[in-house]
Design a protein around this motif. Structure first.
Motif, short mmCIF file in Angstrom:
data_model
loop_
_atom_site.label_atom_id
_atom_site.label_comp_id
_atom_site.label_asym_id
_atom_site.label_seq_id
_atom_site.Cartn_x
_atom_site.Cartn_y
_atom_site.Cartn_z
N UNK A 126 0.85 -1.19 0.00
CA UNK A 126 0.00 0.00 0.00
C UNK A 126 0.88 1.24 0.00
N UNK A 127 0.28 2.36 -0.30
CA UNK A 127 1.00 3.63 -0.26
C UNK A 127 1.50 3.91 1.17
N UNK A 132 9.83 -6.91 -1.91
CA UNK A 132 9.16 -7.05 -3.21
C UNK A 132 10.14 -6.62 -4.29
N UNK A 133 9.80 -6.89 -5.51
CA UNK A 133 10.61 -6.45 -6.65
C UNK A 133 10.28 -4.98 -6.94
N UNK A 154 3.31 0.39 -9.60
CA UNK A 154 1.85 0.47 -9.61
C UNK A 154 1.37 1.56 -8.65
N UNK A 155 2.21 1.89 -7.66
CA UNK A 155 1.84 2.85 -6.63
C UNK A 155 2.64 4.15 -6.72
N UNK A 205 7.88 10.91 -7.31
CA UNK A 205 6.60 10.54 -6.69
C UNK A 205 6.82 9.92 -5.32
N UNK A 206 7.92 9.18 -5.16
CA UNK A 206 8.25 8.60 -3.86
C UNK A 206 8.50 9.71 -2.84
#
Length: 182
Positions: free
Chosen positions: A7-8, A38-39, A45-46, A52-53
């Motif tokens: 999730x975000x 995770x990869x 996707x998020x 954006x991060x």
């Protein structure tokens, strides 16, 4: 972490951990993905890219600050609590000043932040434009002090004055100066 649980909020928390451990220059989607087990492409996707991060991380820190403000009966008390929450969060976050200054937010996020900070002040009797100006002034003061406190001249600054006390006095002076009452 499975991708279904990605999730975000989880991404922002992992990014904050990486930021605090390694600094802004070392923060990357790859490192956040590794922290989440995770990869890196799963994050896209998020969060499409590092900009954006950074925006997500800054938004998350800001939202956490707002959640810590208690109910207030006076706009001055709300602004003071807001300033102190921002100050504590920024001081607890490595490279906070650089993060805030470098995290370009989408307009819809800026609008949501504006509404979240102005609404309590309007509810406490301020006009919307005045509320916006006041909360923006507090944010500018906090971020300026954070930049001093985390900048390259921190040791000298700390040797010259008690930074926390100086910030608190400056916050009170700003709020007092914003008060239209005599």
């Amino acid at each position: 972490m499975t991708e279904r649980k990605l999730t975000r909020t989880a991404i922002a928390a992992a990014a904050l951990d990486v930021l605090n451990e390694q600094g802004l220059d070392q923060l990357s989607l790859r490192k956040v993905a590794a922290r989440l087990d995770v990869k890196a492409p799963s994050l896209y996707w998020h969060v499409a890219d590092k900009n954006m991060l950074l925006a997500l991380l800054a938004e998350s820190i800001f939202a956490d600050c707002l959640s810590k403000i208690p109910a207030c009966a006076d706009w001055r008390d709300w602004l003071r609590a807001f300033g102190k929450a921002l100050w504590q969060a920024q001081n607890a976050t490595r490279d906070a000043g650089r993060l805030i200054l470098g995290a370009g937010q989408p307009v819809e996020v800026l609008k949501a932040m504006q509404d979240a900070t102005s609404a309590p002040l309007v509810a406490l009797g301020l006009e919307p434009e005045r509320a916006m100006m006041m909360q923006a002034s507090v944010q500018a003061l906090v971020t300026g002090w954070t930049t001093f406190a985390q900048g390259p001249n921190t040791a000298y600054l700390q040797s010259q004055l008690p930074i926390d006390a100086a910030f608190a006095e400056g916050l009170d002076a700003l709020i007092h100066g914003l008060d239209p009452a005599p």
